[in-house]
Write an enzyme that holds these catalytic residues in place. Structure first.
Site, PDB file in Angstrom:
ATOM      1  N   GLY A 141       3.419 -11.197  26.989  1.00 21.34           N
ATOM      2  CA  GLY A 141       3.239 -11.506  25.644  1.00 21.34           C
ATOM      3  C   GLY A 141       4.180 -11.154  24.649  1.00 21.34           C
ATOM      4  O   GLY A 141       4.744 -10.305  24.896  1.00 21.34           O
TER       5      GLY A 141
ATOM      6  N   ASP B 290       3.396  -9.428  21.654  1.00 17.39           N
ATOM      7  CA  ASP B 290       3.187  -8.243  21.429  1.00 17.39           C
ATOM      8  C   ASP B 290       3.688  -7.247  22.194  1.00 17.39           C
ATOM      9  O   ASP B 290       4.440  -6.304  21.711  1.00 17.39           O
ATOM     10  CB  ASP B 290       1.551  -8.032  21.136  1.00 17.39           C
ATOM     11  CG  ASP B 290       1.116  -8.871  20.153  1.00 17.39           C
ATOM     12  OD1 ASP B 290       1.990  -9.853  19.396  1.00 17.39           O
ATOM     13  OD2 ASP B 290      -0.028  -9.348  19.969  1.00 17.39           O
TER      14      ASP B 290
ATOM     15  N   CYS C 267     -10.523 -12.755  -8.257  1.00 17.07           N
ATOM     16  CA  CYS C 267     -12.081 -13.085  -7.939  1.00 17.07           C
ATOM     17  C   CYS C 267     -12.767 -11.706  -8.230  1.00 17.07           C
ATOM     18  O   CYS C 267     -13.121 -11.574  -9.264  1.00 17.07           O
ATOM     19  CB  CYS C 267     -12.182 -13.738  -6.624  1.00 17.07           C
ATOM     20  SG  CYS C 267     -13.648 -14.832  -6.446  1.00 17.07           S
TER      21      CYS C 267
ATOM     22  N   LYS D 200       1.588 -11.359  12.960  1.00 18.68           N
ATOM     23  CA  LYS D 200       2.121 -11.894  14.120  1.00 18.68           C
ATOM     24  C   LYS D 200       3.525 -12.579  13.926  1.00 18.68           C
ATOM     25  O   LYS D 200       4.121 -12.230  14.584  1.00 18.68           O
ATOM     26  CB  LYS D 200       1.003 -12.937  14.792  1.00 18.68           C
ATOM     27  CG  LYS D 200       1.393 -13.650  16.031  1.00 18.68           C
ATOM     28  CD  LYS D 200       0.937 -12.771  17.024  1.00 18.68           C
ATOM     29  CE  LYS D 200       1.077 -13.445  18.407  1.00 18.68           C
ATOM     30  NZ  LYS D 200       0.420 -12.435  19.184  1.00 18.68           N
TER      31      LYS D 200
ATOM     32  N   GLU E  78      -3.514 -16.432  -3.572  1.00 18.43           N
ATOM     33  CA  GLU E  78      -3.035 -16.425  -2.230  1.00 18.43           C
ATOM     34  C   GLU E  78      -3.283 -17.617  -1.376  1.00 18.43           C
ATOM     35  O   GLU E  78      -2.726 -17.875  -0.391  1.00 18.43           O
ATOM     36  CB  GLU E  78      -3.867 -15.162  -1.552  1.00 18.43           C
ATOM     37  CG  GLU E  78      -5.059 -15.205  -1.108  1.00 18.43           C
ATOM     38  CD  GLU E  78      -6.261 -14.986  -2.281  1.00 18.43           C
ATOM     39  OE1 GLU E  78      -5.698 -14.985  -3.482  1.00 18.43           O
ATOM     40  OE2 GLU E  78      -7.193 -14.638  -2.167  1.00 18.43           O
TER      41      GLU E  78
END
Ligand code: XMP
Length: 511
Positions: free
Chosen positions: A226, A228, A83, A367, A172
């Site tokens: 959690g 992470d 782009c 993640k 993408e």
């Protein structure tokens, strides 16, 4: 892994993270850096296997428009411009960019030249995702046009000899059919990447790096349970074992049984694990408080205080470990500023913990890569697939003042909701789902008796980034079972409603 990574130069495009995600899906390691923070010498020293220019909101002729030196195309490193990046390549190399008479936006039928290596696996005609108001009106010398659309004469161009490629559309984005194969071909066939980036490799390298950095030092981690922080605890444990102390501050606002589950999960790991049961302390600070922001602030401050008190017992530590992951790093925009997740950590960094340095071993992972790493390290599915949970926990899912009774009601109702979602096989499909205890009481009838009890709200959202969220269409049958079980099994709830608001304008959490 020499010369096997890709440098993504960010020109401010909205899909910069997505490009990085896709490159890593092709099992090639990449890093996103703002275009103005990387010099030619940096690139020479870094020697990436290829460079990708992202899109961006500017026009190449605009005042102060981001640019690159011409020499970047003479380093012998393959470049793919996307782009704005494609227009920039054309502009810097002497082509012409103009404003479209008709801007193209959305799904666009595109004709590909299959002799171009990017499009070897792509049919001659397929849909691409366009979003532009400028276009390449004249390609630079040495290039040929390898794709076009009805309104865009150069939807892609290539200079094969110099390994320079440019696409006006966004490969993408999922809407671009075969987009991933185009990227994969650039990475493997043009840049010569082998596609060896796996979590197994990553774990090995990360463990080695951590050992080298930490030496004999002590590491401290605030473990929340959690994804992470759990993955980080596992990684650090493999790297430095008992030099690591994890402090798990249990504020009492976790979901039902979750505090015990976190303890259970880490009991057998070779680390120092400290659980602080601080519910009473938190509850006493929250007595009489009903304002959401005040609740959040108090919990954040209290969390730090409890953590500090516990850390003091350990004495001086050398490193404080943080579970920062890559989206936080990219969002910061500068690529290397230390990002402290003010929103995602309960209350930022402790002031009074004595440490030399922060380490963030997950800062290059997305993640889902963090989850994969967790599995690689042997964490349970339950921990690895845990849904996002706010630092202040159930305290911000109980509207108004918190009481022990309300906490118990919410824990029980939330557990039923989660059980039924899992039974319906939806637990990995829905990004986040939970129960909220409203402060609203309504009249109901149970047997022959009038009730006057709380209304419980169910919330379930579909979201990619938690910045925006859509309604999740849980089947009515499932909702019906959840509602029936909750009003029958949980005392003091006589009404269940389903929150169908999107974000924005609503947020995901209620407080
Ligand atoms: P909102 O309510 O802002 O939530 O739409 C977006 C996402 O962030 C989570 N959330 C938090 N996570 N600490 C966290 O670690 C917090 O204080 C916090 N508040 C909200 C929320 O659950 C959702 O996933």
């Amino acid at each position: 892994m020499e010369n096997q990574h890709i440098l993504i130069l960010d020109f401010g495009g909205q899909y910069n993270q997505l490009i990085a995600r896709r490159v890593r899906e092709c099992q090639v390691y990449c890093e996103v850096k703002p275009y103005n923070m990387v010099t030619l010498d940096d690139i020479r020293a870094d020697a990436p296997a290829g460079i990708i220019f992202t899109g961006g909101p500017n026009s190449v002729y605009g005042e102060g428009a981001p640019s690159v030196p011409r020499e970047i195309f003479e380093l012998g490193i393959p470049v793919l411009g996307i782009c704005y990046g494609s227009q920039l390549m054309a502009h810097v190399l002497g082509g012409k960019v103009q404003t479209c008479t008709t801007s193209e936006y959305g799904k666009t039928e595109t004709i590909y030249d299959k002799s171009c290596v990017l499009f070897g696996e792509v049919p001659e005609k397929a849909v691409s995702w366009m979003s532009h108001t400028d276009y390449i009106a004249q390609i630079p010398e040495g290039f040929r046009t390898v794709a076009h659309t009805a309104n865009c004469p150069t939807a892609a161009m290539a200079n094969e000899e110099k390994k320079l490629y440019a696409v006006q559309f966004h490969p993408e984005v999922n809407h671009t059919e075969h987009g991933l194969s185009m990227l994969d071909s650039f990475l493997k066939n043009v840049c010569g990447c082998k596609g060896e980036w796996t979590m197994g490799n990553y774990a090995e390298t990360a463990i080695r790096d951590i050992r080298e950095k930490v030496g004999n030092g002590k590491v401290l981690l605030a473990l929340s349970g959690g994804v992470d922080s759990s993955v980080l605890a596992a990684l650090l444990s493999k790297a430095v074992g008992r030099q690591l102390t994890c402090i798990f501050v249990d504020h009492g606002f976790m979901r039902k049984n979750e505090g015990d589950e976190v303890e259970e999960a880490f009991r057998d790991w070779d680390i120092n694990f400290v659980r602080v049961n601080a519910k009473e302390q938190f509850m006493s600070r929250l007595r009489g408080v009903s304002d959401p922001e005040q609740k959040r602030k108090i919990i954040g401050e209290e969390f730090i205080r409890v953590f500090e008190a516990e850390a003091k017992k350990i004495g001086k530590v050398d490193f404080l470990a943080q579970g920062t992951i890559y989206p936080d790093v990219i969002e910061s925009g500068s690529g290397d500023a230390a990002v402290i997740k003010s929103h995602h950590n309960v209350g930022g960094l402790p002031d009074h913990v004595d440490f030399k340095e922060i380490i963030e071993p997950l800062r290059m992972l997305f993640k889902d890569e963090t989850r994969k790493l967790g599995m690689e390290l042997g964490l349970s599915d339950k921990l690895v697939w845990r849904q996002p949970f706010p630092g202040p926990g159930l305290a911000i899912r109980i509207m108004g003042e918190i009481s022990d009774e309300k906490l118990d009601i919410l824990k029980d109702a939330d557990l039923i909701f989660r059980e039924e979602i899992a039974k319906a096989g939806l637990d990995r499909q829905i990004n986040q789902y939970f129960a909220v205890l409203t402060n609203n009481r309504t009249v109901g009838v149970m047997g022959d008796f009038r009730t006057y009890d709380y209304t419980l709200a169910l919330r379930a959202v579909e979201t990619a980034d938690f910045m925006t969220a859509a309604l999740c269409r849980i089947p009515y049958d499932v909702l019906e079972i959840v509602s029936r079980r909750i009003v029958n099994e949980v005392k003091h709830i006589n009404r269940v409603v389903y929150d169908i608001t999107t974000k924005p304008p609503a947020t995901i959490e209620w407080e």
